[in-house]
Scaffold this motif. Sequence first.
Motif, PDB file in Angstrom:
ATOM      1  N   PRO A  19       0.805  -1.221   0.000  1.00 24.22           N
ATOM      2  CA  PRO A  19       0.000   0.000   0.000  1.00 24.22           C
ATOM      3  C   PRO A  19       0.841   1.276   0.000  1.00 24.22           C
ATOM      4  CG  PRO A  19      -0.881  -1.530   1.582  1.00 24.22           C
ATOM      5  CD  PRO A  19       0.415  -2.094   1.082  1.00 24.22           C
ATOM      6  N   ASN A  23      -1.347   2.211  -5.075  1.00 22.05           N
ATOM      7  CA  ASN A  23      -2.651   2.757  -4.768  1.00 22.05           C
ATOM      8  C   ASN A  23      -3.337   1.877  -3.718  1.00 22.05           C
ATOM      9  OD1 ASN A  23      -5.060   4.052  -4.806  1.00 22.05           O
ATOM     10  ND2 ASN A  23      -5.389   3.854  -7.010  1.00 22.05           N
ATOM     11  N   SER A  24      -3.645   2.419  -2.556  1.00 16.29           N
ATOM     12  CA  SER A  24      -4.244   1.627  -1.480  1.00 16.29           C
ATOM     13  C   SER A  24      -5.694   1.260  -1.775  1.00 16.29           C
ATOM     14  CB  SER A  24      -4.143   2.368  -0.153  1.00 16.29           C
ATOM     15  OG  SER A  24      -4.880   3.561  -0.199  1.00 16.29           O
ATOM     16  N   THR A  25      -6.398   2.059  -2.559  1.00 14.69           N
ATOM     17  CA  THR A  25      -7.787   1.712  -2.878  1.00 14.69           C
ATOM     18  C   THR A  25      -7.846   0.469  -3.740  1.00 14.69           C
ATOM     19  OG1 THR A  25      -7.778   3.207  -4.781  1.00 14.69           O
ATOM     20  CG2 THR A  25      -8.589   4.088  -2.695  1.00 14.69           C
ATOM     21  N   MET A  27      -5.771  -2.037  -3.573  1.00 16.21           N
ATOM     22  CA  MET A  27      -5.527  -3.146  -2.662  1.00 16.21           C
ATOM     23  C   MET A  27      -6.788  -3.473  -1.857  1.00 16.21           C
ATOM     24  SD  MET A  27      -3.332  -5.271  -1.868  1.00 16.21           S
ATOM     25  CE  MET A  27      -1.903  -5.671  -0.948  1.00 16.21           C
ATOM     26  N   LEU A  28      -7.488  -2.460  -1.391  1.00 12.91           N
ATOM     27  CA  LEU A  28      -8.725  -2.686  -0.641  1.00 12.91           C
ATOM     28  C   LEU A  28      -9.797  -3.323  -1.524  1.00 12.91           C
ATOM     29  CD1 LEU A  28      -8.985   0.539   1.531  1.00 12.91           C
ATOM     30  CD2 LEU A  28      -8.502  -1.791   2.293  1.00 12.91           C
TER      31      LEU A  28
END
Length: 126
Positions: A19, A23-25, A27-28
């Motif tokens: 992350p 892009n952390s979104t 990964m989520l």
Amino acid sequence: MLIFNLNIMNMLTLFLQAPAQGNSTTMLMMMGVMVVGFYFLMIRPQMKKQKQEKKFQEDLKVGSRVVLTSGLHGRIAQIQEDGVVIETLSGKLKFEKAAISREFTANRFGDKAAADKKEVVETEKK
């Protein structure tokens, strides 16, 4: 064993660093898709099977031919609150309703078990 532990540590390190690098979104969203996938592929079919098994056990009638999870074949002689009395060639035995297998009964007797239920109901009406 040591190699396996090192591989797990490497994967965990990469997972925790991902992350921060990207892009952390994304990964989520990937984790959300995995959770939904597990639900539809594993949890939901198991719940459906449990409901079918419970309905089958509640719909049992006296005189129905059944197969227990242990492989015992017999005919239901009595239905009691805490179990079922099964009549076999060697006598009458008491079992829990949960011991009666819908799958084994359907494989062994198929529609004949349903036909037996109809015969018993017709006999009781006379």
